[in-house]
Design a protein around this motif. Structure first.
Motif, PDB file in Angstrom:
ATOM      1  N   UNK A 203       0.834  -1.197   0.000  1.00 18.27           N
ATOM      2  CA  UNK A 203       0.000   0.000   0.000  1.00 18.27           C
ATOM      3  C   UNK A 203       0.870   1.249   0.000  1.00 18.27           C
ATOM      4  N   UNK A 204       0.289   2.359  -0.435  1.00 21.30           N
ATOM      5  CA  UNK A 204       0.993   3.634  -0.430  1.00 21.30           C
ATOM      6  C   UNK A 204       1.371   4.031   0.987  1.00 21.30           C
ATOM      7  N   UNK A 205       2.518   4.654   1.114  1.00 21.32           N
ATOM      8  CA  UNK A 205       3.046   5.168   2.382  1.00 21.32           C
ATOM      9  C   UNK A 205       3.330   4.096   3.420  1.00 21.32           C
ATOM     10  N   UNK A 206       3.403   2.840   3.018  1.00 23.03           N
ATOM     11  CA  UNK A 206       3.812   1.768   3.911  1.00 23.03           C
ATOM     12  C   UNK A 206       5.298   1.511   3.675  1.00 23.03           C
ATOM     13  N   UNK A 207       6.005   1.145   4.738  1.00 23.54           N
ATOM     14  CA  UNK A 207       7.453   0.970   4.670  1.00 23.54           C
ATOM     15  C   UNK A 207       7.847  -0.464   4.984  1.00 23.54           C
ATOM     16  N   UNK A 208       8.990  -0.849   4.437  1.00 22.88           N
ATOM     17  CA  UNK A 208       9.611  -2.128   4.750  1.00 22.88           C
ATOM     18  C   UNK A 208      11.084  -1.875   5.016  1.00 22.88           C
ATOM     19  N   UNK A 209      11.717  -2.790   5.723  1.00 21.55           N
ATOM     20  CA  UNK A 209      13.141  -2.693   5.988  1.00 21.55           C
ATOM     21  C   UNK A 209      13.812  -3.902   5.348  1.00 21.55           C
ATOM     22  N   UNK A 210      14.747  -3.636   4.453  1.00 18.25           N
ATOM     23  CA  UNK A 210      15.460  -4.691   3.740  1.00 18.25           C
ATOM     24  C   UNK A 210      16.961  -4.498   3.918  1.00 18.25           C
ATOM     25  N   UNK A 211      17.738  -5.577   3.795  1.00 24.61           N
ATOM     26  CA  UNK A 211      19.196  -5.442   3.900  1.00 24.61           C
ATOM     27  C   UNK A 211      19.763  -4.671   2.716  1.00 24.61           C
ATOM     28  N   UNK A 212      20.829  -3.946   2.964  1.00 22.98           N
ATOM     29  CA  UNK A 212      21.492  -3.169   1.924  1.00 22.98           C
ATOM     30  C   UNK A 212      22.498  -4.073   1.203  1.00 22.98           C
ATOM     31  N   UNK A 213      22.032  -4.714   0.133  1.00 25.89           N
ATOM     32  CA  UNK A 213      22.916  -5.567  -0.664  1.00 25.89           C
ATOM     33  C   UNK A 213      22.696  -5.272  -2.153  1.00 25.89           C
ATOM     34  N   UNK A 214      23.424  -5.947  -2.997  1.00 28.60           N
ATOM     35  CA  UNK A 214      23.356  -5.678  -4.436  1.00 28.60           C
ATOM     36  C   UNK A 214      21.977  -5.965  -5.024  1.00 28.60           C
ATOM     37  N   UNK A 215      21.333  -7.027  -4.567  1.00 31.19           N
ATOM     38  CA  UNK A 215      20.006  -7.387  -5.089  1.00 31.19           C
ATOM     39  C   UNK A 215      18.985  -6.300  -4.757  1.00 31.19           C
ATOM     40  N   UNK A 216      19.004  -5.849  -3.515  1.00 26.01           N
ATOM     41  CA  UNK A 216      18.071  -4.804  -3.098  1.00 26.01           C
ATOM     42  C   UNK A 216      18.361  -3.501  -3.826  1.00 26.01           C
ATOM     43  N   UNK A 217      19.635  -3.158  -3.955  1.00 29.45           N
ATOM     44  CA  UNK A 217      20.011  -1.931  -4.672  1.00 29.45           C
ATOM     45  C   UNK A 217      19.553  -1.968  -6.132  1.00 29.45           C
ATOM     46  N   UNK A 218      19.603  -3.138  -6.767  1.00 27.95           N
ATOM     47  CA  UNK A 218      19.134  -3.278  -8.138  1.00 27.95           C
ATOM     48  C   UNK A 218      17.641  -3.048  -8.258  1.00 27.95           C
ATOM     49  N   UNK A 219      16.889  -3.583  -7.303  1.00 31.88           N
ATOM     50  CA  UNK A 219      15.440  -3.374  -7.298  1.00 31.88           C
ATOM     51  C   UNK A 219      15.116  -1.900  -7.064  1.00 31.88           C
ATOM     52  N   UNK A 220      15.838  -1.278  -6.140  1.00 28.28           N
ATOM     53  CA  UNK A 220      15.624   0.141  -5.854  1.00 28.28           C
ATOM     54  C   UNK A 220      15.902   0.984  -7.098  1.00 28.28           C
TER      55      UNK A 220
END
Length: 62
Positions: free
Chosen positions: A33-50
Motif C-alpha cells: 500500500x501507499x506510504x507503507x514501509x519495509x526494511x530490507x538489507x542493503x545488498x546488491x540485489x536490493x540496490x538493483x530493485x531500488x
C-alpha cells in the motif's frame, strides 16, 4: 562480526499505470500500500530493485 546495514523503503507513488515489470518488482519487495514501509538489507540485489523503481519509492538508511 560486522553489523549489516539496512534500508527503509517507502512506497510514495501508486503503481497504477506503471510498467508491469515495475509492478512486480514493487510486489516482490513486499510493498502493498501507499506510504507503507519495509526494511530490507542493503545488498546488491536490493540496490538493483531500488534502481529499477526509484521513481516510485523513498529510501532511507536505518
Amino acid at each position: 562480526m560486522a553489523e549489516q546495514k539496512m534500508l527503509k523503503i517507502t512506497l510514495v507513488k501508486s503503481t497504477i499505470g506503471a510498467v508491469p515489470k515495475h509492478k512486480k518488482t514493487v510486489q516482490s519487495m513486499g510493498l502493498r500500500k501507499l506510504n507503507k514501509s519495509i526494511v530490507l538489507p542493503d545488498n546488491d540485489a536490493t540496490r538493483g530493485q531500488i534502481q529499477q523503481i526509484r521513481h516510485l519509492i523513498k529510501v532511507e538508511e536505518v
